[in-house]
Design a protein around this motif. Structure first.
Motif, PDB file in Angstrom:
ATOM      1  N   ASN A 467       0.839  -1.195   0.000  1.00 32.22           N
ATOM      2  CA  ASN A 467       0.000   0.000   0.000  1.00 32.22           C
ATOM      3  C   ASN A 467       0.876   1.248   0.000  1.00 32.22           C
ATOM      4  N   ARG A 469       1.191   3.647   2.143  1.00 30.27           N
ATOM      5  CA  ARG A 469       1.847   3.939   3.419  1.00 30.27           C
ATOM      6  C   ARG A 469       3.188   3.243   3.524  1.00 30.27           C
ATOM      7  N   GLN A 470       3.248   1.993   3.096  1.00 29.13           N
ATOM      8  CA  GLN A 470       4.518   1.270   3.116  1.00 29.13           C
ATOM      9  C   GLN A 470       5.529   1.890   2.169  1.00 29.13           C
ATOM     10  N   THR A 472       6.079   5.042   1.649  1.00 26.56           N
ATOM     11  CA  THR A 472       6.771   6.128   2.351  1.00 26.56           C
ATOM     12  C   THR A 472       7.847   5.568   3.272  1.00 26.56           C
ATOM     13  N   ASP A 526      -3.935   3.052  -5.746  1.00 23.86           N
ATOM     14  CA  ASP A 526      -2.753   2.777  -4.914  1.00 23.86           C
ATOM     15  C   ASP A 526      -1.494   2.736  -5.760  1.00 23.86           C
ATOM     16  N   THR A 533       4.856   8.738  -5.560  1.00 24.64           N
ATOM     17  CA  THR A 533       5.714   8.864  -4.383  1.00 24.64           C
ATOM     18  C   THR A 533       7.166   8.548  -4.722  1.00 24.64           C
ATOM     19  N   GLN A 581       2.089  -3.273  11.182  1.00 25.51           N
ATOM     20  CA  GLN A 581       2.392  -1.863  11.069  1.00 25.51           C
ATOM     21  C   GLN A 581       2.082  -1.165  12.390  1.00 25.51           C
ATOM     22  N   ASP A 615       8.767  -1.081  10.277  1.00 23.05           N
ATOM     23  CA  ASP A 615       8.712   0.383  10.317  1.00 23.05           C
ATOM     24  C   ASP A 615       7.947   0.855  11.545  1.00 23.05           C
TER      25      ASP A 615
END
Length: 823
Positions: A467, A469-470, A472, A526, A533, A581, A615
Motif C-alpha cells: 500500500n 503507506r509502506q 513512504t 494505490d 511517491t 504496522q 517500520d
C-alpha cells in the motif's frame, strides 16, 4: 411431435429432423418450454459445468487455459466419442441444438464485450517500434503461409472431387489466412500469469505484441467477414460499419464516458442501471449484424468505448460469471461437437493430418524469430514469443463457426483447424515452461550479496509494498543506502496485489491506466500513488533510478513473481515490508496474516539477499539525522547486515554504532543435533570454527577501514554467557535511543542457545534477536531491518525442507556458488 434422428446427411454431417406440431397453444408452436426445454437445458448445462471443473483441475498442473478444457468437453459430446451413447442422447437431444446455439450466442456476445473492456487502445497506439514490428510480422507472415497450407491440404485430398467442389475455395483461403494470423490476447495473459513470466522482459514484450495482434485481427475480421455473406454488397457493409465505428468513438464515446465516470465517482450505480449498460452490448451487436458484419463486432466496439478503471472493474466483477462461466462454454462446446477428427484420419490418412498440424505451428514462430533477430533479442526468447503468439482465443472459433454455417470450409478443413487451435494452445505452456526455464547445472559468477558487491557497482534493490503507506517507509530506508555517482541506486518497486477473478487486474503491471476523467479502482489508485511517491523521491537525487509496476497473483504463489522480477533485473537485495504496522500508540498490529506467509516464502528460495523492514516511524534523512545500531552475533547473515550498515554509514546524515556480541561459556555451545545438521546448507563445507574466522576477518576489515577513519562510526563489544544475558544487553542498548536496528536473520549461527530460542519465536523470519526487538513487550520505539544473506543464509522453517535438488556447492577459494538443479 415426431422425430427422425436417423435422417442425418453423412456428406455435410448436419443434424436434420422433421417436426409436426399438434399443439393447441397458438403462441408456443412447440413442446412446452417449462416441461421440456428448460429441464433439458439445465441438465446439460449442469453436466458441462461439473465436467468442466473436473477436467480443469486435472489439467491445471500443466497450466492449461480454460478454452482447452471447454473445447475438449465439446469433443467428448461429439458423435465420434460419447455423443451416440444413450446417456448423451437423453442428456442432449437433437431438438435442444437450436436452443443451445441461441443461448450460446447470447453468452458469446457478452464474452466479446468483456474482451473489449480488457483491450486498451492507448497501449496499442503508444506501443514501441519493437512490439509493433513483431506484431506486424506475426500477422502478415502467418497469413501468407496459411494460404499456402490450404493449397497443400487441397493437393493432398483423396476424397471425391465433387465433394470438395461443394465448398467455396476462394472464401476458404480467406478464412485459413485469417485464422492462422490470430493470437488470443486473454489466453496469452493467462499463460504468462500461470508460468510466472508476466513481469519478465519476455512477458512485457509478449503481452504488448499479443494485444496489438489481437486488435489487428478483430479489424481484419470486421473488414473481410462481409465477403463471406454476400460479395456483391460487402463493400457497403464495410463502409457502413466503418462509419458506425467512427460515429461511436467521435460522437457517442465522449458523452458516454462523461456520464459513466460521473455516476461512478458519485457511487450511483445499482443493478438495474448496470443492466441497461449491459444491454448496450446487445444493441450494438444488433446494429453491426444489421449492417452486414458479425454481431460480436458491435459488442467489441461497445466494450472498447467504455471507460476503464473503477467502473469496468465493478461491471466485470458483477457479470463475468454470467458470460464466462455459464454461457460462453456452450459456444466453445458447440465447436468441439462439430469436430470429426477420427473420420478425417480414416479418410485422409494420419500422415496428412500430422503434416498439416506440424506446419501449422511454424508460421508464428518463424515470423517472430525473424522480427526479434532484427532487434538483437536472444533466439530462445524469439521462439518463446512465437509459441505464445500461437495461443488462440475465441476469434478463430467464431470464424470457424461462420465458415461451417456458410459451407465455406469442408469437414476436413474445419476439423484440422480446430485440432490445430487446440494443439497449439495446449502445448504452448508446456513448451514455454521447458525452453524458457532450463533445468541444468549453472553457475552464479559471484554471490548476489551486498558483502560481495564492488564499491563502484550499482546497487539494485527490489522494494515490495502492499500500500502507499509502506511506500513512504520504504523510501526512508532506501535514503540510507547512500546513492552516489560512483555507486548509484536502482530501485524496482513492486506493488503486490492479490489476484481477482477478472482479467483486467492481471494487466495492472503493463497496461497504462488512463488518468484525468477516468475513475480508478482502489488498486489502480494505490499503484498511481506509489508511482508518484517514488517518482518524486527519484527526482531529488540524480543518482537514483526508479521503475514501478505491479505483481498481480494469488498470495500463495506471489513469491514466485517476486523471485522472477529479482532474477530478471539482477537485484542484489529484496526489501520486504513486515506484516505488522505501527498504530498511533506505537504498537505493532497485524495487517494481513498472508503477508507473513509471503515474506517466509520469499526467504526460502530467494535469488539474492533479502531484508525485512519493521517500520516504527523511521524519519526521513531529508529532515533529520539518523542513529543506526548494528548488533553482530556472527554468521553469514550478520556479515551481510554489517556490509549494508557499512554502506549506509557513508551517508553524511548517519551515525553508526556496531556492537559485537561475543558468545562465551554456556552460550557458546554449538548445536550439533541431527536436525541442525539436516537444516544446514553449509555444514558440509563450513564448521563453526571456520565461520568465526570469517567473522573475525570481516569485522577486523570493517574496524580498520571504517571505524578508525570516521568519527560518525563507533565499535564496541558485549559478552553473553547465557540466554538471560541477551535481553539485558538489548535493553541496555535500546536505552541509548537508536532510530534503526540492523540485524542478521541468523538462523544458521549454530549456537545451541539461539536454536532453542528460535523455536519459541512468534516471527521466525526475523530471527531470535529480531523477534525480541520487534515484540511489543520489548517496548522499543526503533525501526528494525533484518537481513538474510543469499546462498548460505537461506531461511528454513520447521514446516518445510530444503529442496534436495537445489543444493549449493561452495568454492571457498573463489567465493562462487554452483547451484545444481536436477529434473
Amino acid at each position: 411431435m415426431e422425430m427422425k434422428d436417423n435422417e442425418i446427411s453423412s456428406s455435410k454431417l448436419y443434424g436434420c429432423y422433421y417436426t409436426s406440431v399438434s399443439n393447441a397453444n397458438d403462441i408456443w408452436q412447440s413442446d412446452s418450454v417449462l416441461t421440456f426445454y428448460l429441464p433439458s437445458f439445465a441438465a446439460e448445462l449442469a453436466f458441462m459445468l461439473f465436467t468442466n471443473r473436473c477436467l480443469y483441475y486435472l489439467l491445471r498442473p500443466f497450466n492449461q487455459p480454460r478454452i482447452v478444457v471447454e473445447i475438449l468437453i465439446g469433443f467428448m459430446m461429439s458423435p465420434e466419442v460419447f455423443g451416440k451413447t444413450e446417456f448423451f442422447k437423453l442428456l442432449a437431444p437433437i431438438k435442444l441444438v437450436v436452443v443451445n446455439e441461441t443461448i450460446s450466442y447470447v453468452g458469446l456476445v457478452y464474452y466479446v464485450f468483456l474482451a473489449g473492456l480488457d483491450m486498451n487502445l492507448e497501449t496499442i497506439t503508444s506501443a514501441r517500434k519493437k512490439a509493433t514490428t513483431i506484431a506486424i510480422a506475426a500477422t502478415v507472415i502467418p497469413m501468407v503461409m496459411g494460404g499456402a497450407m490450404y493449397t497443400l491440404l487441397q493437393s493432398m485430398y483423396t476424397g471425391p472431387p465433387e465433394y470438395l467442389a461443394h465448398y467455396d475455395t476462394q472464401k476458404a483461403y480467406m478464412f485459413w489466412t485469417l485464422i492462422y494470423s490470430v493470437t488470443g490476447f486473454p489466453i496469452v495473459t493467462q499463460i504468462l500469469a500461470d508460468l510466472k513470466l508476466l513481469y519478465t522482459g519476455l512477458g512485457k514484450v509478449a503481452l504488448t505484441v499479443a494485444m496489438i495482434i489481437d486488435f489487428y485481427n478483430w479489424v481484419l475480421f470486421a473488414l473481410l467477414l462481409p465477403l463471406a455473406f454476400n460479395q456483391t454488397v460487402a463493400i457497403y457493409s464495410v463502409i457502413s460499419t466503418g462509419a458506425f465505428v467512427l460515429l461511436c468513438f467521435i460522437v457517442i464515446q465522449p458523452r458516454l464516458v462523461q456520464f459513466v465516470v460521473r455516476k461512478t465517482n458519485q457511487n450511483e450505480w445499482d443493478n438495474c442501471q448496470l443492466f441497461y449498460v449491459v444491454m448496450g452490448a446487445y444493441i450494438f451487436a444488433f446494429v453491426t449484424d444489421f449492417l452486414g458484419t458479425h454481431p460480436v463486432v458491435g459488442a467489441l466496439v461497445y466494450g472498447m468505448m467504455l471507460p476503464r478503471g473503477k467502473f469496468s472493474n465493478m461491471l466485470i466483477e458483477k457479470t463475468e460469471d454470467f458470460a464466462s462461466v455459464y454461457l460462453a462454454p456452450l459456444f466453445f462446446a458447440s465447436c468441439g461437437v462439430r469436430l470429426r477428427i477420427f473420420s478425417v484420419i480414416e479418410t485422409q490418412g494420419l500422415a496428412v493430418v500430422v503434416i498439416v498440424l506440424v506446419l501449422s505451428c511454424i508460421p508464428k514462430v518463424l515470423s517472430t524469430v525473424i522480427a526479434t533477430q532484427l532487434f538483437g533479442m536472444p533466439l530462445h526468447e524469439g521462439v518463446a514469443i512465437g509459441l505464445l503468439m500461437n495461443s488462440k482465443g475465441i476469434l478463430p472459433l467464431i470464424m470457424l463457426i461462420v465458415a461451417w454455417d456458410k459451407e465455406i470450409l469442408s469437414v476436413e478443413s474445419y476439423s484440422i483447424i480446430i485440432i490445430s487451435v487446440l494443439l497449439m494452445t495446449l502445448l504452448v505452456p508446456i513448451i514455454i515452461n521447458g525452453i524458457y526455464k532450463p533445468r541444468q547445472l549453472y553457475k552464479q559468477n559471484k554471490l548476489r550479496t551486498i558483502q560481495n558487491l564492488k564499491a563502484e557497482a550499482e546497487l539494485k534493490i527490489l522494494a515490495c509494498v502492499h500500500n502507499p503507506r509502506q511506500a513512504t517507509g520504504m523510501i526512508n530506508i532506501l535514503e540510507t543506502s547512500n546513492a552516489i555517482k560512483l555507486s548509484p541506486l536502482r530501485i524496482f518497486v513492486l506493488h503486490l496485489v492479490e489476484i481477482t477473478v477478472n482479467t483486467a487486474s492481471l494487466l495492472a503491471a503493463h497496461i497504462n491506466t488512463q488518468s484525468g476523467a477516468q475513475a480508478l479502482t482502489e488498486t489502480e489508485q494505490d499503484l498511481e500513488n506509489i508511482t508518484i511517491t517514488f517518482k518524486d523521491y527519484a527526482e531529488q537525487n540524480q543518482n537514483i533510478r526508479v521503475e514501478t509496476f505491479a505483481a498481480v497473483s494469488t498470495y500463495s504463489t506471489i513469491h514466485e513473481d517476486i523471485h522472477n522480477v529479482a532474477r530478471e533485473n539482477r537485484a542484489t537485495l529484496i526489501l520486504l515490508p513486515f506484516h505488522k504496522q505501527s498504530n498511533v500508540e506505537g504498537i505493532l498490529e497485524t495487517m494481513d496474516g498472508a503477508f507473513k506467509d509471503i515474506n517466509q516464502n520469499v526467504m526460502r528460495d530467494a535469488p539474492c539477499s533479502v531484508a525485512i523492514f519493521v517500520d516504527r516511524g523511521l524519519g526521513s534523512l531529508f529532515k533529520v539525522n539518523l542513529r543506526l545500531l548494528m548488533v553482530f552475533f556472527g554468521g553469514p547473515d550478520d556479515r551481510e547486515a554489517l556490509a549494508l550498515a557499512w554502506r549506509m554509514s557513508k551517508h553524511e546524515g548517519i551515525q553508526l554504532s556496531v556492537v559485537r556480541v561475543n558468545m562465551l561459556g554456556e552460550a557458546a555451545q554449538v548445536d550439533s543435533s541431527p536436525q541442525a545438521e539436516s537444516r544446514e546448507l553449509f555444514s558440509a563445507v563450513m564448521d563453526s570454527e571456520k565461520q568465526r574466522e570469517f567473522d573475525d576477518e570481516y569485522v577486523s576489515s570493517f574496524r580498520l577501514k571504517a571505524v578508525n577513519n570516521k568519527d560518525s562510526i563507533t565499535y564496541s563489544e558485549k559478552e553473553v554467557h547465557s540466554s538471560n544475558d541477551i535481553p539485558l544487553v538489548l535493553e541496555e542498548l535500546d536505552k541509548l535511543g537508536y532510530d534503526l536496528y540492523i540485524l542478521g536473520q541468523g538462523t544458521r549461527r549454530n549456537y545451541l542457545m539461539l536454536s532453542d530460542l528460535l523455536k519459541r519465536t512468534d516471527c521466525p523470519e526475523l530471527g531470535v534477536i529480531g523477534d525480541m526487538i520487534a515484540s511489543n513487550n520489548f517496548g522499543s520505539c526503533s525501526s528494525l531491518l533484518v537481513v538474510q544473506q543469499y546462498g548460505f543464509g537461506g531461511m528454513v522453517f520447521d514446516n518445510t525442507t530444503q529442496n534436495p535438488c537445489q543444493q549449493p556447492i561452495y568454492d571457498c577459494e573463489s567465493g562462487d556458488v554452483y547451484l545444481r538443479v536436477e529434473q
